[in-house]
Design a protein around this motif. Structure first.
Motif, short mmCIF file in Angstrom:
data_model
loop_
_atom_site.label_atom_id
_atom_site.label_comp_id
_atom_site.label_asym_id
_atom_site.label_seq_id
_atom_site.Cartn_x
_atom_site.Cartn_y
_atom_site.Cartn_z
N ASP A 280 34.32 -0.10 13.96
CA ASP A 280 34.63 0.63 15.12
C ASP A 280 35.63 -0.33 15.96
O ASP A 280 36.63 -0.15 16.53
CB ASP A 280 33.31 0.76 16.01
CG ASP A 280 32.46 1.81 15.69
OD1 ASP A 280 33.13 2.75 14.96
OD2 ASP A 280 31.41 1.87 16.23
N LYS A 281 35.44 -1.94 15.93
CA LYS A 281 36.18 -2.78 16.52
C LYS A 281 37.74 -2.78 15.97
O LYS A 281 39.05 -2.86 16.69
CB LYS A 281 35.68 -4.33 16.67
CG LYS A 281 34.53 -4.20 17.65
CD LYS A 281 33.79 -5.77 17.44
CE LYS A 281 32.56 -5.76 18.31
NZ LYS A 281 31.78 -6.89 18.15
N LEU A 282 37.62 -2.62 14.43
CA LEU A 282 39.08 -2.49 13.91
C LEU A 282 39.74 -1.41 14.11
O LEU A 282 41.01 -1.44 14.67
CB LEU A 282 38.66 -2.53 12.33
CG LEU A 282 38.30 -4.10 11.83
CD1 LEU A 282 38.00 -3.83 10.45
CD2 LEU A 282 39.43 -5.15 12.07
N ALA B 99 39.47 -1.03 3.66
CA ALA B 99 38.12 -1.22 3.00
C ALA B 99 37.01 -1.62 4.18
O ALA B 99 35.83 -1.29 3.88
CB ALA B 99 38.18 -2.62 1.93
N LEU B 100 37.16 -2.41 4.97
CA LEU B 100 36.40 -2.86 6.05
C LEU B 100 35.67 -1.50 6.99
O LEU B 100 34.66 -1.45 7.12
CB LEU B 100 36.63 -3.92 7.00
CG LEU B 100 37.00 -5.32 6.43
CD1 LEU B 100 37.67 -6.21 7.30
CD2 LEU B 100 35.74 -5.72 5.88
N VAL B 101 36.75 -0.78 7.23
CA VAL B 101 36.40 0.46 8.08
C VAL B 101 35.62 1.46 6.85
O VAL B 101 34.78 2.07 7.60
CB VAL B 101 37.72 1.23 8.67
CG1 VAL B 101 37.44 2.41 9.08
CG2 VAL B 101 38.31 0.12 9.62
N LEU C 261 22.17 -3.96 7.35
CA LEU C 261 23.42 -4.54 7.79
C LEU C 261 24.21 -3.27 8.54
O LEU C 261 25.43 -3.49 8.96
CB LEU C 261 24.29 -5.27 7.10
CG LEU C 261 24.06 -6.72 6.92
CD1 LEU C 261 24.99 -7.39 5.74
CD2 LEU C 261 24.37 -7.43 8.15
N HIS C 262 23.70 -1.89 8.66
CA HIS C 262 24.47 -0.89 9.13
C HIS C 262 24.96 -0.92 10.32
O HIS C 262 26.14 -0.82 10.68
CB HIS C 262 23.60 0.21 8.99
CG HIS C 262 24.20 1.49 9.11
ND1 HIS C 262 24.45 2.23 10.15
CD2 HIS C 262 24.89 2.43 8.24
CE1 HIS C 262 24.87 3.16 10.29
NE2 HIS C 262 25.52 3.57 8.98
N GLY C 263 24.19 -1.59 11.42
CA GLY C 263 24.85 -1.74 12.78
C GLY C 263 25.99 -2.64 12.80
O GLY C 263 26.84 -2.23 13.50
N GLU C 264 25.61 -3.83 12.29
CA GLU C 264 26.72 -4.78 12.41
C GLU C 264 27.96 -4.27 11.59
O GLU C 264 29.18 -4.16 12.12
CB GLU C 264 26.49 -6.02 11.69
CG GLU C 264 25.16 -6.66 12.45
CD GLU C 264 23.83 -6.38 12.10
OE1 GLU C 264 23.97 -5.25 11.56
OE2 GLU C 264 22.83 -7.01 12.32
N VAL C 265 27.93 -3.61 10.34
CA VAL C 265 29.12 -3.16 9.75
C VAL C 265 29.56 -2.02 10.52
O VAL C 265 30.98 -1.95 10.61
CB VAL C 265 28.75 -2.77 8.21
CG1 VAL C 265 29.99 -1.97 7.43
CG2 VAL C 265 28.02 -3.80 7.58
N SER C 266 28.98 -1.22 11.11
CA SER C 266 29.56 -0.08 11.83
C SER C 266 30.24 -0.65 13.11
O SER C 266 31.60 0.06 13.36
CB SER C 266 28.53 0.75 12.29
OG SER C 266 27.75 1.54 11.13
N GLU C 267 29.89 -1.64 13.69
CA GLU C 267 30.39 -2.21 14.78
C GLU C 267 31.72 -2.83 14.40
O GLU C 267 32.62 -2.76 15.37
CB GLU C 267 29.47 -3.07 15.64
CG GLU C 267 30.07 -3.68 16.86
CD GLU C 267 29.16 -4.58 17.66
OE1 GLU C 267 29.30 -4.97 18.70
OE2 GLU C 267 27.84 -4.22 17.29
#
Length: 213
Positions: A61-63, A40-42, A52-58
């Motif tokens: 990516d980390k996951l 769900a997070l990915v 919040l697009h930048g924070e959510v995308s990052e």
């Protein structure tokens, strides 16, 4: 003066908080479809709110890069830098450690509380904007009076004496003090965050052989 002229910082904070509530609600809807938390997070970056697009995308990516969900969520909360984001990420991090039923409902309740907080912050900021506007006009009028004094020398002549300079300094200091007082009353006081890393809790790495710590 920067405080009087700056009007967009509060609006950006509220917009980001509103996006956080929207993102939380979407996570709740996705989890109800049967997806796991990490999935769900990915997948959440596909329709993430613009604020919040930048924070959510990052975060996604980390996951995908192999980060632990708890560490990625703590980093996400650090970027958003708001106690409300700490509440959402704490609930998600707890579920990542010990998954169980009820996360979707908990996120839905959190999203509702975020929407209520957004409405309250908008009301508070509207009242602060009124005070800021009043002080801004008072400052403009005072500056115009000062500039008019250059055009009418006999009006400002008493301030050319030593006593006049002292009075002028006191008036200027009092005016600056009033501005500082108004700024403290109408300024934003963020609630301290709780999802922060404490450097005292870091585990020290053992020293290599032959090297003193």
């Amino acid at each position: 003066m920067p405080w009087l002229l700056a009007t967009g910082s509060a609006a950006r904070r509220i917009a980001k908080l509103e996006a956080l509530g929207e993102w939380t609600q979407r996570l709740s809807d996705v989890l109800r479809l049967g997806l796991g938390l990490q999935q769900a997070l990915v997948s959440g970056r596909k329709n993430a709110p613009p604020a919040l697009h930048g924070e959510v995308s990052e975060l996604a990516d980390k996951l995908q890069a192999g980060w632990q969900a708890r560490e990625a969520l703590e980093d996400f909360a650090q970027q958003v830098d708001d106690v409300t984001a700490d509440k959402v990420c704490a609930a998600l991090a707890l579920c990542a450690i010990d998954s169980g039923p009820g996360l979707a409902q908990a996120l839905e309740d959190l999203a509702a509380s975020v929407r209520d907080e957004v409405a309250a912050r908008r009301t508070i900021e509207a009242d602060r904007a009124k005070s800021r506007t009043a002080v801004r006009w008072m400052t403009i009028i005072s500056l115009l009076v000062v500039l008019a004094g250059f055009a009418v020398p006999h009006y400002t002549a008493p301030y050319a004496t030593g006593l006049g300079q002292l009075v002028l300094a006191l008036l200027g200091g009092a005016f600056a003090a009033v501005l500082a007082w108004m700024r403290s009353l109408a300024g934003h006081r963020p609630v301290p965050r709780f999802l922060v890393s404490d450097p005292r809790s870091r585990v020290r790495q053992p020293a290599a052989q032959g090297v003193s710590p």
